[in-house]
Design an enzyme around this catalytic site. Structure first.
Site, PDB file in Angstrom:
ATOM      1  N   GLU B 289       0.884  -1.174   0.000  1.00  0.00           N
ATOM      2  CA  GLU B 289       0.000   0.000   0.000  1.00  0.00           C
ATOM      3  C   GLU B 289       0.910   1.210   0.000  1.00  0.00           C
ATOM      4  OE1 GLU B 289      -3.121  -0.236  -0.288  1.00  0.00           O
ATOM      5  OE2 GLU B 289      -3.843  -2.021   0.764  1.00  0.00           O
ATOM      6  N   CYS B 323      -2.101   8.636   2.738  1.00  0.00           N
ATOM      7  CA  CYS B 323      -1.665   8.228   1.399  1.00  0.00           C
ATOM      8  C   CYS B 323      -2.754   8.492   0.371  1.00  0.00           C
ATOM      9  CB  CYS B 323      -1.242   6.771   1.394  1.00  0.00           C
ATOM     10  SG  CYS B 323      -2.411   5.696   2.215  1.00  0.00           S
ATOM     11  N   GLU B 420       4.137  13.266  -4.222  1.00  0.00           N
ATOM     12  CA  GLU B 420       3.425  13.155  -2.960  1.00  0.00           C
ATOM     13  C   GLU B 420       4.141  13.979  -1.893  1.00  0.00           C
ATOM     14  OE1 GLU B 420       3.433   9.332  -0.886  1.00  0.00           O
ATOM     15  OE2 GLU B 420       1.296   9.608  -0.517  1.00  0.00           O
TER      16      GLU B 420
END
Lengths: 303, 509, 293
Positions: B289, B323, B420
C-alpha cells in the site's frame, strides 16, 4: 414588486448533500466549549432568544407574565442580558409593547394566518398591517408551503415581497416551516426565495410541526445566507425555532453560526433562537458556572 | 421591491449591534475575533506508559539483542515520551522463529472458530481502553485527539471485530476453494495511522491463520506496543503476534528473513519498490500500500458547500499525512472562484495547534524530517510560480507545525502536482471539460484514490469508472470502513486491505 | 507431377496487423528429422515497444465494451478455431506432437476459450461485493482490468498454454503482448490469424515470437506494462522479472501450471489480472421511519 418573469430560476438553487451536511454538523457538535467561552456563549444565547408564546389559549395574563420574565430573566444573577424579543400573536402585540416600553426588548408578532398560512393574500396582508399598526417591531410570517411544493415559486416569492412591503419599517422574518419541505434541497430553494424576496431573517419553523429546527436544516439556511452575502454584501438574519431547549444545543448552534458566517452574525441583530423553555436551561448553566453546583429546575421561574 | 431588501433596518438591539451591512467590493467574513474557544485539553492522567519498551517476542517483552534504545518524542512539544528498543537482525530472527513455531504448532491447526474468539477479545479490549489508546496515539504521533478518538481507535477495534468473524467462514469467501494460511506474515506499517494500520495488518492475517511479525514506524511505536500488552492480556498463544520496533534496517531484516512467507507493507512507493526487488525470487507474497496523489474533482453542478468540506477533509485530515489524501484539487472553471473563496474562509475556521486539545482540527506534523520535507515542497511551489495561500492561524512556538496551505494556479507539470507531499498542502488546478478532468486525474504514476463531486448520477458513474484508482469517493472523501476494500492501482501498490478482498493476500490454496 | 506446396510465412501480430519483425531477423525452426519448418521472426525490443503501444491504445475500447460483447467475441474465437482445427493439429504435429496429443491440445484450447467466454459477464458478480459500511454510504467493490499485460507464454505447450493464459487475460478486459513459445511458436501465429478474423479488435492480443533472452528484460522493465505473467521455469528469469518490474510496481506473477489439467481453467486466474475498485456514495436518509433531517 418585482416582475416574476425577472426572478431567478429557483430550481437551479445550489444542491445540498444530506449526508455531507450531517457530517459537518457532527463536527460542530464535537467542539468542546468550556469556562469563559461557555459563559460568553450562554449569555449571548440568552440575548438572542425570542421568548415565545403562541398558543390558542394565550391570555393577557400569560403575556404579562412572559413580558416580566423577558425583562427579569433571573434577578438573583447579576450581569445578565435581556432576551432579544418576545413573540406573540397580533392581538397581544399592543399589550406586550406597553409592558416592554423603555426596554431594548423588541416585540415580534406572527402574522399571515400563522401557522398554516392557508388563506388569501388580502387576509395575510391585513394581518400583517394590523400587527405593525399595533406596534410590532418584527413580523414572523409563514410561506405558502402548498404553493412551494407545487413548484409555484413565483407565487411564494411575490407573497413574501408583498408582506415585506406591508411591514414598512418592521423587520420581516420568513418562516419556511422546514418540517413540511421534505428535503434539504427544498430548504435551500425556499431560503433563496425568501432572501430574494426581501426577508430580513429566515426562520426554520412555526414550532407547530415536527421536526422543527434541526442543525442540518439551519446549516443549509446559513449557507444560503452566506452565498447571498458573498454575492451582494448584504446580511440576512437567521432564526431557528422550535426544539432548541437545552443550553448545550444552543451553544452548538452558536458554534455552527460562528464557524459558518463568522463574527459579524454573533449578535441578536442577525441571529435569534425561537424558544420558550431554552432560557431557563441557559440560566441554570450560567448559575452553575457562577456558583459551582449543578442547578435544579425549581430554583428558576418558568414564566 | 429590490430597494426593500434585507438588512437595512437600524434597530440597535441592546447596543450589541456590530456594523450592519458591509458593502466592500469583496464582502469578507471574519472568524474567531470576538469569540474564541478556551483550551479544552484531553486529560492524560489515566494513561500508563513505561519509561522504556522492549520488543514483544514470543509473548514476552524482551530486551533487544543490541541493547540499543531510541527516544520517541511528542512532536507537538518535542519532549521525550519513552525509550523504544532498536531491534537488530538477531531480534528479528527470534521474532520470526517464534512466529514460525506458533504457526506450525498452534495457530495453523487451531479451528477457525477458536481463532476468531481471540481476535474478538482483542477488539473488545481495544474498545475498553479506547481513551488510553487515543491519548497515546495523539501524544506520540501529533494527530488531533478528535481524530484518534473518533476515527483511528474505533476503526482499529472495528477492524478486529470484522475480521474475527471471518476466521471460521473462509470457505465461504472463495467459492470452490479451501483457503489455507501462508505461514508467517512480516508486516511493516507507517506513522500516519499507527494503531489503525496495525489493525489493518494483524486482523486479517490472524483471521486467515497466519502468524505475525509487525514493525511499527520508528516515530510512532507506542500504540503498537500497547496493543502488544493487550495481546498478552488476551491470552493469544505466544508467538502468534510479535512486535519488533526499530528503523528501516529492522524492516529490511523482516523482509529479507527466509522464514517470512508474506510481506505486507504500507509506506512510500520508493520503499515499496525496494521491497518488491528484495523479495524477487523468494516466492514471498506481497501486499503493498504505497503513495498517492489523488485528484479531488469538483464539477460545477456539485453540492458546493459539501464539496468544500470534502476538500478540507481530503487534504487536512491528519495534517495531510494520508496516502489517499485529496492533494490535487481539480475544480471546473465556472465554480473555481466560489469554491476557492469558500475554501479560504473554511480554512480560517480550522484550529491548528495542540493535538491534545479537543477542538484542534490540525495537529502536529509527525516529525522534524517530515516538516522539513513539507516546507521544501512549499518553497518548490513558490519557485514554480504557483500562488501560495495559507490560513492566518498562528502556530505554536514549540513542536512541528504547518499552516493549512493552498497553491493556486498550479499546472500538471509542477512537481507540486506530481509528487506526494504528505502534508497539509493542496495543489489547485482548474479544468473545463469532463475529458480534461479524467485525463488530468489519471495522468500520474499513482492510482490510490480519487474524489468526484457532482449532483448528476450518470456523471458520477462515468467518472468513478474512468478513474484509475482503487478507491473512489463520490460526493464524500476519506471514508474508511473495515468492510470496504482499500488499495491502489499502478504505483500505489497492489493487494487490498479491508472487506472480503482483504482476505485474499493472506491465503493460498 | 505432384503439386508444389505453398509454404507459409510466419509473421507476428501487432495492433491487428500481421507484419514481420521490424528487425528483419529470424530464427530457423526445424521439424523432427531436421527438415526446415519455418523462419520464425526474431522480434526485437522495438517490436515489443510497438506492441505495447498497440495494446495500450486498445485498452480503453476493449475494457469499455459490454462484458456480454467480450463474451461473444471469445466465443467467436472458439468458433473460428473449430473451423481450422485440422490446421492447428497439423502444425502441432509438425512441431513434434503425436496426432492424439495434438487433437487433444486443440480441442482443449477451443473448449477453454468457450469456458472463459462464459466468464466475461460473470466474474464481476463472483468477485464484486457490496460492502455494508457502518456510515450512511453505498459502497461497492468491482473488479476492473489491470490494463496492459505482458505474457511470457508456456514453452512446452504452444497452443493450449498460450490460450490458457491469454483467454482469462482478455476475458477480464485486459489487452496483452505475448511472447510465444520459442520452440513451438507456429500455432501462436495461426492463433493470431484466427483472432484477426474473430472480431477481436486490433491491439487486444499482440503476439511476438523470439527469445526471452532478448526480450524479457524489456517486458519486465517497460513502464507502460501493468502486469507480467511468466509461465516458464527459469529461476533467474523469475527473479529478474520481479526486480525489474519494481520500476513501476508491476504486478508480476509466475504461472507454472500443467495446462492440460481441467483445474487450470478457473476464474481465480482471471482475478489475478484484475484490480479491485471500491466506490463510495452517500445515501440520504429521508423518509425512513423515525428519520428526520
Amino acid at each position: 414588486m418585482k416582475n416574476s418573469n425577472a426572478l431567478p430560476d429557483f430550481r437551479t438553487s445550489p444542491v445540498v448533500d444530506h449526508v455531507g451536511i450531517e457530517e459537518r454538523v457532527a463536527r460542530f457538535t464535537t467542539r468542546s466549549i468550556k469556562k469563559a467561552s461557555k459563559v460568553q456563549a450562554l449569555k449571548l444565547a440568552l440575548n438572542m432568544i425570542d421568548l415565545t408564546t403562541l398558543e390558542g389559549k394565550d391570555t393577557p395574563g400569560k403575556v404579562a407574565q412572559m413580558c416580566y420574565k423577558a425583562l427579569h430573566l433571573c434577578d438573583q444573577l447579576p450581569g445578565l442580558p435581556t432576551v432579544a424579543a418576545v413573540c406573540v400573536y397580533p392581538t397581544h402585540v399592543r399589550q406586550a409593547k406597553a409592558a416592554l416600553s423603555g426596554s431594548p426588548i423588541k416585540v415580534a408578532s406572527v402574522a399571515t394566518a400563522f401557522p398554516s398560512g392557508n388563506t388569501t393574500r388580502e387576509i395575510k396582508l391585513s394581518d400583517t398591517r394590523f400587527a405593525v399598526s399595533e406596534g410590532a417591531d418584527e413580523v414572523d410570517m409563514v410561506i405558502s408551503r402548498g404553493e412551494f411544493l407545487q413548484g409555484n415559486y413565483a407565487f411564494v416569492h411575490d407573497e413574501i415581497a408583498a408582506v415585506k412591503e406591508a411591514c414598512g419599517s418592521a423587520r420581516l422574518k420568513v418562516i419556511l416551516e422546514t418540517g413540511e419541505l421534505s428535503t434539504l434541497d427544498n430548504v435551500r430553494r425556499a431560503s433563496d426565495i425568501a432572501i430574494h424576496a426581501g426577508a430580513d431573517f429566515i426562520k426554520t419553523s412555526t414550532g407547530k410541526i415536527q421536526p422543527a429546527a434541526t442543525m442540518p436544516v439551519t446549516l443549509v439556511m446559513l449557507q444560503a445566507i452566506k452565498d447571498h452575502y458573498y454575492k451582494t454584501g448584504k446580511m440576512v438574519g437567521m432564526k431557528p425555532a422550535g426544539g432548541i431547549s437545552t443550553a448545550k444545543l444552543a451553544v452548538q448552534y452558536l458554534v455552527m453560526l460562528h464557524e459558518t458566517l463568522g463574527d459579524a452574525w454573533m449578535t441578536n441583530q442577525w441571529f435569534r433562537f425561537g424558544a420558550s423553555s431554552l432560557a431557563n436551561d441557559l440560566l441554570m448553566q450560567v448559575a452553575k458556572e457562577a456558583r459551582g453546583p449543578y442547578q435544579g429546575k425549581d430554583y428558576f421561574s418558568n414564566d | 421591491m429590490a430597494a426593500a431588501v434585507a438588512a437595512t433596518t437600524s434597530s440597535d438591539i441592546n447596543s450589541m449591534s456590530t456594523s450592519s451591512t458591509k458593502r466592500s467590493a469583496v464582502p469578507s467574513l471574519s472568524f474567531f475575533k470576538d469569540w474564541t474557544y478556551v483550551p479544552a485539553p484531553e486529560s492524560s492522567d489515566h494513561i500508563h506508559l513505561k519509561d522504556q519498551y522492549g520488543l514483544f517476542i514470543n509473548g514476552e517483552f524482551v530486551r533487544p539483542h543490541s541493547k540499543r534504545y531510541f527516544d520517541t518524542i511528542n512532536p507537538a512539544t518535542e519532549k521525550k515520551i519513552a525509550e523504544i528498543a532498536d531491534a537488530d537482525e538477531k531480534d528479528v530472527d527470534a521474532a520470526v522463529t517464534a512466529a514460525a513455531n506458533a504457526s506450525a504448532k498452534i495457530w495453523k491447526r487451531m479451528p477457525g472458530k477458536e481463532r476468531s474468539k481471540y481476535i474478538y477479545r482483542i477488539a473488545r479490549m481495544i474498545q475498553e481502553r479506547a481513551r488510553e489508546f487515543a491519548v497515546i496515539e495523539t501524544m506520540d504521533g501529533g494527530k488531533p485527539i478528535r481524530e484518534s478518538r473518533d476515527v483511528d481507535v474505533p476503526l482499529a477495534a472495528n477492524h478486529f471485530f470484522y475480521y474475527a468473524g471471518w476466521a471460521d467462514k473462509l470457505d465461504y469467501a472463495f467459492p470452490n476453494r479451501r483457503p489455507q494460511p501462508l505461514g508467517v506474515a512480516g508486516q511493516i506499517i507507517p506513522w500516519n495511522f499507527p494503531l489503525l494500520m496495525a489493525a489493518w495488518k494483524i486482523a486479517p492475517a490472524l483471521a486467515c491463520g497466519n502468524t505475525v511479525v509487525l514493525k511499527p514506524a520508528e516515530t510512532t511505536s507506542l500504540t503498537a506496543l500497547k496493543l502488544a500488552e493487550i495481546i498478552q492480556e488476551s491470552g493469544l498463544p505466544a508467538g502468534v503476534v510479535n512486535i519488533v520496533t526499530g528503523f528501516g534496517k529492522t524492516g529490511a531484516a523482516i523482509v529479507n528473513h527466509p522464514g517470512v512467507n508474506k510481506v505486507a507493507f504500507t509506506g512510500s512507493t520508493d520503499v515499496g519498490k525496494i521491497i518488491q526487488k528484495a523479495i524477487a525470487g523468494t516466492g514471498k507474497k506481497a501486499t503493498l500500500e504505497l503513495g498517492g496523489k489523488a485528484a479531488n474533482i469538483v464539477f460545477d453542478d456539485a453540492p458546493i458547500d459539501q464539496a468544500v468540506e470534502g476538500i478540507v477533509n481530503g487534504i487536512f485530515f491528519n495534517q495531510g499525512h494520508v496516502c489517499c489524501a485529496g492533494s490535487r484539487l481539480l475544480v471546473q472553471e465556472g465554480v473555481a472562484e466560489i469554491v476557492i473563496r469558500k475554501l479560504k474562509d473554511r480554512m480560517e475556521t480550522l484550529i491548528v495547534g495542540d493535538p491534545m486539545d479537543k477542538n484542534t482540527d490540525i495537529g502536529a506534523i509527525n516529525s522534524k524530517e517530515q516538516l522539513k520535507k513539507i516546507n521544501e515542497y512549499i518553497s518548490i511551489g513558490v519557485n514554480e510560480g504557483a500562488e501560495l495561500y495559507q490560513s492566518s492561524c498562528t502556530l505554536p512556538s514549540k513542536g512541528f507545525f504547518c499552516k493549512p496551505t493552498l497553491f493556486l494556479n498550479t499546472s500538471q507539470s509542477h512537481r507540486l502536482v506530481q509528487e506526494e507531499i504528505f502534508g497539509p498542502v493542496l495543489a489547485v488546478q482548474t479544468f473545463r471539460t469532463v475529458e480534461e478532468a479524467i485525463e488530468k486525474a489519471n495522468n500520474i504514476p499513482y492510482g490510490l484514490s480519487a474524489g468526484i463531486w457532482t449532483d448528476k448520477g450518470s456523471k458520477i458513474f462515468n467518472m468513478t469508472s474512468k478513474m484509475r484508482a482503487g478507491v473512489v469517493w463520490a460526493n464524500t472523501y476519506n471514508k474508511f470502513d473495515p468492510t470496504s476494500p482499500f488499495g491502489g492501482y499502478k504505483e500505489s501498490g497492489y493487494g487490498r486491505e479491508g472487506g472480503l478482498h482483504g482476505l485474499l493476500p493472506y491465503v493460498q490454496w | 507431377m505432384p503439386r508444389v506446396e505453398v509454404l507459409k510465412t510466419y509473421k507476428i501480430a501487432i495492433g491487428g496487423q500481421l507484419p514481420r519483425t521490424e528487425s528483419g531477423r529470424y530464427y530457423p525452426l526445424t521439424g523432427k528429422n531436421g527438415t526446415p519448418l519455418a523462419n520464425v521472426s526474431l522480434s526485437s525490443r522495438k517490436d515489443l515497444r510497438n506492441a505495447v503501444v498497440a495494446a495500450r491504445s486498445a485498452c480503453g475500447g476493449w475494457s469499455g465494451r459490454a462484458a456480454f460483447n467480450r463474451g461473444q467475441i471469445l466465443y467467436r474465437i472458439a468458433e473460428m478455431m473449430e473451423g481450422r482445427k485440422a490446421q492447428f493439429i497439423d502444425e502441432l504435429m509438425l512441431q513434434g506432437s503425436s496426432r492424439a496429443a495434438a487433437e487433444k491440445e486443440v480441442t482443449m484450447s477451443i473448449d477453454r476459450l468457450v469456458y472463459y467466454s462464459g466468464w466475461c459477464d460473470k466474474y464481476q458478480q463472483s468477485f464484486g461485493t457490496v460492502n455494508p459500511v457502518a456510515s450512511s454510504h453505498f459502497n461497492f467493490s468491482v473488479p476492473e482490468p489491470t490494463g496492459v499485460v505482458a505474457i511470457v507464454a508456456p514453452e512446452e505447450s504452444g497452443l493450449l498454454g498460450l490460450v490458457s493464459v491469454v483467454a482469462p487475460c482478455i476475458a477480464g478486459g485486459n489487452t496483452c503482448v505475448v511472447l510465444a513459445s520459442e520452440q513451438r511458436p507456429l500455432s501462436s501465429i495461426t492463433f493470431a490469424e484466427v483472432l484477426a478474423t474473430s472480431d477481436v479488435p486490433g491491439g487486444v492480443v499482440n503476439i511476438l515470437t523470439g527469445t526471452t533472452k532478448e526480450l524479457l528484460s524489456h517486458f519486465a522493465s517497460h513502464m507502460d506494462v501493468n502486469a507480467l505473467v511468466y509461465c516458464r521455469h527459469d529461476a533467474a528469469e523469475k527473479m529478474s522479472i520481479v526486480q525489474l518490474g519494481a520500476g513501476n510496481v508491476k504486478r508480476t506473477m509466475v504461472w507454472e501450471k500443467d495446462w492440460t489439467k481441467d483445474e487450470q481453467e478457473n476464474p481465480y486466474l482471471l482475478l489475478e489480472l484484475q484490480e479491485i475498485k471500491t466506490t463510495w456514495h452517500p445515501i440520504e436518509n429521508i423518509g425512513a421511519s423515525g428519520a428526520k433531517y
